[in-house]
Scaffold this motif. Structure first.
Motif, mmCIF file in Angstrom:
data_model
loop_
_atom_site.group_PDB
_atom_site.id
_atom_site.type_symbol
_atom_site.label_atom_id
_atom_site.label_comp_id
_atom_site.label_asym_id
_atom_site.label_seq_id
_atom_site.Cartn_x
_atom_site.Cartn_y
_atom_site.Cartn_z
ATOM 1 N N ARG A 234 -1.756 5.742 -10.904
ATOM 2 C CA ARG A 234 -2.375 4.765 -10.510
ATOM 3 C C ARG A 234 -1.668 3.368 -10.695
ATOM 4 O O ARG A 234 -1.585 3.232 -12.153
ATOM 5 C CB ARG A 234 -3.809 4.391 -10.449
ATOM 6 C CG ARG A 234 -4.595 3.334 -9.878
ATOM 7 C CD ARG A 234 -6.129 3.347 -10.143
ATOM 8 N NE ARG A 234 -6.513 3.688 -11.598
ATOM 9 C CZ ARG A 234 -7.648 3.769 -11.599
ATOM 10 N NH1 ARG A 234 -8.684 3.638 -11.233
ATOM 11 N NH2 ARG A 234 -8.020 4.141 -13.212
ATOM 12 N N ALA B 211 -7.739 -2.004 -5.095
ATOM 13 C CA ALA B 211 -6.547 -2.185 -4.383
ATOM 14 C C ALA B 211 -6.493 -3.475 -3.477
ATOM 15 O O ALA B 211 -7.469 -3.889 -2.898
ATOM 16 C CB ALA B 211 -6.452 -1.196 -3.259
ATOM 17 N N GLU C 80 0.847 -1.208 -0.059
ATOM 18 C CA GLU C 80 0.100 0.125 -0.003
ATOM 19 C C GLU C 80 0.953 1.150 -0.097
ATOM 20 O O GLU C 80 0.617 2.267 -0.569
ATOM 21 C CB GLU C 80 -0.937 0.095 0.975
ATOM 22 C CG GLU C 80 -2.024 1.116 1.203
ATOM 23 C CD GLU C 80 -2.680 1.117 -0.051
ATOM 24 O OE1 GLU C 80 -3.369 2.287 -0.385
ATOM 25 O OE2 GLU C 80 -3.126 -0.094 -0.472
ATOM 26 N N TRP D 5 3.032 6.650 -5.300
ATOM 27 C CA TRP D 5 2.767 6.954 -6.620
ATOM 28 C C TRP D 5 1.596 7.744 -7.111
ATOM 29 O O TRP D 5 1.962 8.518 -7.924
ATOM 30 C CB TRP D 5 2.823 5.565 -7.545
ATOM 31 C CG TRP D 5 4.237 4.984 -7.822
ATOM 32 C CD1 TRP D 5 5.050 4.471 -6.999
ATOM 33 C CD2 TRP D 5 4.900 5.218 -9.188
ATOM 34 N NE1 TRP D 5 6.491 4.326 -7.817
ATOM 35 C CE2 TRP D 5 6.102 4.588 -8.952
ATOM 36 C CE3 TRP D 5 4.501 5.784 -10.214
ATOM 37 C CZ2 TRP D 5 7.142 4.638 -9.813
ATOM 38 C CZ3 TRP D 5 5.554 6.043 -11.282
ATOM 39 C CH2 TRP D 5 6.921 5.387 -11.194
ATOM 40 N N GLN D 6 0.578 7.448 -6.206
ATOM 41 C CA GLN D 6 -0.698 8.268 -6.418
ATOM 42 C C GLN D 6 -0.418 9.824 -5.868
ATOM 43 O O GLN D 6 -0.637 10.704 -6.921
ATOM 44 C CB GLN D 6 -1.886 7.750 -5.860
ATOM 45 C CG GLN D 6 -2.725 8.332 -6.064
ATOM 46 C CD GLN D 6 -3.640 8.279 -7.363
ATOM 47 O OE1 GLN D 6 -3.649 7.149 -7.927
ATOM 48 N NE2 GLN D 6 -3.790 9.422 -7.955
ATOM 49 N N ASN E 123 -10.441 -2.106 -11.095
ATOM 50 C CA ASN E 123 -9.183 -2.009 -10.593
ATOM 51 C C ASN E 123 -9.525 -1.805 -8.865
ATOM 52 O O ASN E 123 -10.423 -0.957 -8.533
ATOM 53 C CB ASN E 123 -8.643 -0.760 -10.524
ATOM 54 C CG ASN E 123 -7.290 -0.581 -9.902
ATOM 55 O OD1 ASN E 123 -6.510 -1.326 -9.345
ATOM 56 N ND2 ASN E 123 -6.621 0.844 -9.956
ATOM 57 N N ARG F 86 1.862 1.966 -3.513
ATOM 58 C CA ARG F 86 0.627 2.491 -4.431
ATOM 59 C C ARG F 86 0.283 4.000 -3.849
ATOM 60 O O ARG F 86 0.035 4.714 -4.932
ATOM 61 C CB ARG F 86 -0.551 1.776 -4.014
ATOM 62 C CG ARG F 86 -1.765 1.944 -4.712
ATOM 63 C CD ARG F 86 -2.964 1.035 -4.133
ATOM 64 N NE ARG F 86 -2.853 -0.236 -4.102
ATOM 65 C CZ ARG F 86 -2.888 -1.354 -4.845
ATOM 66 N NH1 ARG F 86 -3.060 -0.923 -6.045
ATOM 67 N NH2 ARG F 86 -2.621 -2.348 -4.527
ATOM 68 N N GLN F 87 0.372 4.323 -2.621
ATOM 69 C CA GLN F 87 0.301 5.809 -2.321
ATOM 70 C C GLN F 87 1.263 6.729 -2.676
ATOM 71 O O GLN F 87 0.944 7.806 -3.069
ATOM 72 C CB GLN F 87 0.195 5.536 -0.668
ATOM 73 C CG GLN F 87 -1.209 5.137 -0.006
ATOM 74 C CD GLN F 87 -1.302 5.249 1.394
ATOM 75 O OE1 GLN F 87 -0.423 5.401 1.830
ATOM 76 N NE2 GLN F 87 -2.304 4.952 1.852
#
Length: 89
Positions: free
Chosen positions: A49, A73, A36, A42-43, A71, A39-40
């Motif tokens: 995403r 998570a 996570e 990069w966002q 999609n 993922r965070q």
């Protein structure tokens, strides 16, 4: 498009400038579970995403993949078109 394992994506995000990835439209992660945290970052940092894929070495590089329409998570999405699968108990 950028493809890579989450460990590499995390390393890139830690040292890259926002403009280093301004032209990217898709980032696909595979080879290990996408954390996570990756993922965070990069966002938040790049506004991108990450789509997570899953495959096993014995079968194919990618069997299933998150897509813009499907999609969620923490999942590895749906099987790719043409992939036949069977659940056996």
């Amino acid at each position: 498009m950028l493809l890579g394992p989450p460990t590499f994506l995390h390393g890139y995000a830690k040292v890259a400038n926002y403009y280093d990835f301004y032209s990217l439209r898709f980032v696909l992660a595979g080879g290990e579970k996408l954390k996570e945290e990756v993922r965070q970052i990069w966002q938040e940092k790049f506004g991108i995403r990450i789509f997570e894929g899953y495959g096993t070495t014995e079968t194919a590089p990618v069997l299933s993949l998150n897509t813009p329409l499907f999609n969620k998570a923490g999942t590895v999405g749906r099987f790719l078109p043409g992939i036949e699968w069977q659940l056996t108990l």
